[in-house]
Design an enzyme around this catalytic site. Structure first.
Site, short mmCIF file in Angstrom:
data_model
loop_
_atom_site.label_atom_id
_atom_site.label_comp_id
_atom_site.label_asym_id
_atom_site.label_seq_id
_atom_site.Cartn_x
_atom_site.Cartn_y
_atom_site.Cartn_z
N HIS A 100 -9.11 -3.89 6.84
CA HIS A 100 -8.54 -4.63 6.06
C HIS A 100 -8.43 -5.59 6.82
CE1 HIS A 100 -5.18 -3.01 8.05
NE2 HIS A 100 -4.33 -3.76 7.47
N ASP A 116 -11.12 2.56 8.07
CA ASP A 116 -10.42 1.36 8.33
C ASP A 116 -10.62 1.00 9.67
OD1 ASP A 116 -8.52 -1.21 7.94
OD2 ASP A 116 -7.21 -0.16 8.20
N SER A 145 -2.08 -5.13 12.18
CA SER A 145 -3.10 -4.38 11.83
C SER A 145 -3.99 -4.97 12.20
CB SER A 145 -2.69 -5.29 10.48
OG SER A 145 -2.04 -4.45 9.52
#
Length: 303
Positions: free
Chosen positions: A106, A157, A258
């Site tokens: 992502h 992911d 992230s």
């Protein structure tokens, strides 16, 4: 990334529009990236991210963590990319060999790291438009994300960036496809990143931070009162203690974390993926990509 259960249950189109990796900025967009610390193009890209005042809802940070240094986690990398004029994105990553940076899909999906991205290694402090604070900046030669990455569910992911020139940053090992011991419930794992440190402030951390989090059984996250079917067993990893609703008593990743690594016994076992909006909403767990499931797929990208 950090989101709420309610966000995850909207329509696919609405959900996709509600998410974004990293930190949004308002400065003018640069045209390229560079590998030398003083390169103006690299600094402009970094400035487009570091000048931001607001972060999107769906990203990851460490709230309740403690300040640390790059000396303790020399494999940590800062990922900056221009998304569009006036908008930039920030994520974390891990140096897994001299040219390869492991991160989340992502963070990469929909971005052009090859022409508009910069990776910074070797710095405790977050790079900004004026300095790399002892780090080195690199252009990206190639970007790869899992071919079955799903931007709606955040399944698969995981991603890899290939640097145009090797970094001398110390690397970290990744776990194997047969590893089971690292994922036993109760195992202590370390999360590292530059993400938000407060649920009430959108600012990501100026300095690198770390936190110790326990691995949880999948059943904790698949519970209908937690993530239910949104948590995909085998592909995702349930980590940490339940969020409490308070910054003071919650330890969890947040916006800006992230793509960063989850480490057990000196090996990457997970990649920071998604969780709860503002990171502290009561009764939920952060979610990571389970690295062992993708070990063979990623290995092909490291050759």
């Amino acid at each position: 990334m950090i989101i709420s259960k309610t966000v995850r249950r909207v329509s696919a189109a609405g959900f996709a529009s509600a998410i974004a990796a990293g930190l949004m900025a308002t400065s003018a967009a640069p045209a390229g990236a560079a590998q030398q610390p003083g390169d103006a193009e690299a600094m402009r890209i970094i400035q487009s991210v570091s000048g931001a005042q607001h972060a999107p809802e769906r990203d990851s940070y460490i709230i309740g963590g403690t300040k640390t240094t790059i000396k303790n986690y020399p494999y940590m990398a800062q990922l900056f990319v221009e998304v569009s004029p006036g908008r930039g994105s920030f994520c974390g990553g891990a140096v897994i060999n001299s040219r390869k940076i492991l991160t989340a899909a992502h963070c990469v999906s929909g971005r052009n790291f090859v022409t508009k991205g910069v990776v910074v290694t070797g710095a405790t402090r977050l790079a900004d438009g004026s300095s790399l604070y002892g780090g080195k900046a690199f252009r990206i030669k190639k970007q790869w994300q899992h071919p079955k990455y799903n931007s709606r569910t955040f399944d698969n992911d995981i991603a890899v960036l290939t640097l145009a020139a090797p970094t001398n940053a110390k690397t970290i090992k990744v776990t194997t496809s047969t590893d089971k011991a690292s994922y036993r419930p109760g195992t202590k794992a370390t999360a590292v990143g530059w993400g938000r440190t407060s649920s009430t402030s959108q600012a990501i951390s100026t300095y690198l931070r770390r936190a110790t989090l326990p691995i949880q059984a999948d059943s904790k996250c698949t519970s209908p009162s937690v993530w239910g079917r949104s948590f995909i067993k085998g592909h995702m990893l349930c980590v940490g203690n339940k969020t409490t609703g308070s910054d003071r008593t919650t330890v969890a990743p947040c916006n800006g974390d992230s793509g960063g690594p989850l480490v057990v016994n000196g090996r990457v076992v997970g990649v920071t993926s998604w969780g709860v909006k503002n990171c502290v909403q009561k009764g939920l767990y952060p979610v990571y990509t389970k690295y062992s499931t993708y070990a063979k797929t990623v290995a092909a990208q490291l050759r």
